[in-house]
Write a protein that holds these residues in place. Sequence first.
Motif, PDB file in Angstrom:
ATOM      1  N   GLY A  53       3.143  -1.529  -0.204  1.00  0.00           N
ATOM      2  CA  GLY A  53       3.202  -0.114  -0.090  1.00  0.00           C
ATOM      3  C   GLY A  53       1.686   0.251  -0.412  1.00  0.00           C
ATOM      4  N   SER A  54       1.434   1.638  -0.627  1.00  0.00           N
ATOM      5  CA  SER A  54       0.120   1.935  -0.598  1.00  0.00           C
ATOM      6  C   SER A  54       0.271   3.437  -1.532  1.00  0.00           C
ATOM      7  CB  SER A  54      -0.357   2.511   0.716  1.00  0.00           C
ATOM      8  OG  SER A  54       0.408   3.572   1.169  1.00  0.00           O
ATOM      9  N   LYS A  55      -1.132   3.988  -1.829  1.00  0.00           N
ATOM     10  CA  LYS A  55      -1.077   5.166  -2.513  1.00  0.00           C
ATOM     11  C   LYS A  55      -0.162   6.109  -1.934  1.00  0.00           C
ATOM     12  CE  LYS A  55      -5.262   6.262   0.102  1.00  0.00           C
ATOM     13  NZ  LYS A  55      -5.053   4.999   1.199  1.00  0.00           N
ATOM     14  N   GLU A  56       0.229   6.468  -0.527  1.00  0.00           N
ATOM     15  CA  GLU A  56       0.897   7.390  -0.256  1.00  0.00           C
ATOM     16  C   GLU A  56       2.257   7.441  -0.488  1.00  0.00           C
ATOM     17  OE1 GLU A  56      -2.550   7.062   2.096  1.00  0.00           O
ATOM     18  OE2 GLU A  56      -1.353   5.406   1.561  1.00  0.00           O
ATOM     19  N   GLN A  80      -4.607  -3.804   0.165  1.00  0.00           N
ATOM     20  CA  GLN A  80      -3.440  -3.095   0.620  1.00  0.00           C
ATOM     21  C   GLN A  80      -4.198  -1.847   1.594  1.00  0.00           C
ATOM     22  OE1 GLN A  80      -1.751  -1.561  -3.145  1.00  0.00           O
ATOM     23  NE2 GLN A  80       0.240  -2.958  -2.367  1.00  0.00           N
ATOM     24  N   TYR A  81      -3.519  -1.589   2.656  1.00  0.00           N
ATOM     25  CA  TYR A  81      -3.824  -0.679   3.426  1.00  0.00           C
ATOM     26  C   TYR A  81      -5.354  -0.363   3.588  1.00  0.00           C
ATOM     27  CZ  TYR A  81      -3.271   4.214   5.820  1.00  0.00           C
ATOM     28  OH  TYR A  81      -3.267   5.243   6.667  1.00  0.00           O
ATOM     29  N   SER A 201      -2.473  -2.914   8.780  1.00  0.00           N
ATOM     30  CA  SER A 201      -3.947  -2.722   7.810  1.00  0.00           C
ATOM     31  C   SER A 201      -3.775  -3.683   6.656  1.00  0.00           C
ATOM     32  CB  SER A 201      -4.080  -1.457   7.405  1.00  0.00           C
ATOM     33  OG  SER A 201      -4.329  -0.554   8.582  1.00  0.00           O
ATOM     34  N   ASN A 202      -2.630  -4.402   6.089  1.00  0.00           N
ATOM     35  CA  ASN A 202      -2.589  -5.071   5.083  1.00  0.00           C
ATOM     36  C   ASN A 202      -3.531  -6.420   5.432  1.00  0.00           C
ATOM     37  OD1 ASN A 202      -1.003  -3.698   3.402  1.00  0.00           O
ATOM     38  ND2 ASN A 202       0.924  -4.225   4.399  1.00  0.00           N
ATOM     39  N   VAL A 203      -3.810  -7.156   4.155  1.00  0.00           N
ATOM     40  CA  VAL A 203      -4.452  -8.471   4.110  1.00  0.00           C
ATOM     41  C   VAL A 203      -3.276  -9.599   4.338  1.00  0.00           C
ATOM     42  CG1 VAL A 203      -6.201  -9.883   3.239  1.00  0.00           C
ATOM     43  CG2 VAL A 203      -6.693  -7.532   3.362  1.00  0.00           C
TER      44      VAL A 203
END
Length: 311
Positions: A53-56, A80-81, A201-203
Amino acid sequence: MSQLLSLEGPEHARAVRLRTERGVFAALDVPALGGSAEGGVGPTALLVPGFMGSKEDFLPLLSGLSEGGVRVLAVDGRGQYETGDGGSVEPSYARPDLVEDLVAVVGAIGAGPVHLVGHSYGGSLVRAAVLDTAGDPELWASVTLMNFGPAGVSEGQQERLRLLLSVVGSMTLADMWPFVRNDDVDTPADVVEFLERRWLSNVPGQLAAAAEQMLNETDETDRLAGLSLPTCVLSGTPDETWVPEGVEKMARELGAAFVRIEGGGHSPNVHRPAETVSALLGFWRSCADGSARGVAGRRGAAARGVDAAGR
């Protein structure tokens, strides 16, 4: 993968880079619009997303929480992202390091104790943060576990996590995308494009570490129940990741405020945002006026099912 139906958010939300002693973290910062004099809550909330996930993920909640008088920060965790490695030379995705990240973010916000909310895997992180800091009242005003259970995920989810771990070191994220994407035909094209960009974009190391942690999650309910911190358990249903009955049992054992959101699924923040906002604001208001249920260690009353307004 966390779910999204829209990328719309409030116009007054700002994309920021929080500079902390632990590195730089991408966040959405949304100031409070409602005032306490009009019944607003008046605190700051820190929202922590789940696996993949992400902040979005919290975009559907931001307007309602802001209008309720809450300043909201939704943050991408390390790996993350848009946070990436956070600028660290040797980033670690071990849980104790991620806990230190959350504490550093609170320090960078400079807003006193925050209402901490963790969704899914994010619930694991916020629980660990609260436990590792002994529920420090200078850091945390309350903690809310959203669609997070007491220990390991369901058997079906365990199989998916093991499959990811078996390929994350040998396949690129681009090659993995067709197998992890959501093929829901109702998902808007711009959201699909965003989800792919976020995934890429994730690691990979963070994905692997999070998967391992979810597979090896232990039940820390007793420890959390020993803290004097207002606690809320919010459960969207149906959910295939943590069985809702197990989530409710955890809430009872914590003596926590419990909110069930029917139709919220694993992401009530997306599928039932109005009900989720109402539940959070109701809980936080009870914290402000001293009537909060779920003060672990002080209130042993069993949690009861309440409606989505927290009544």
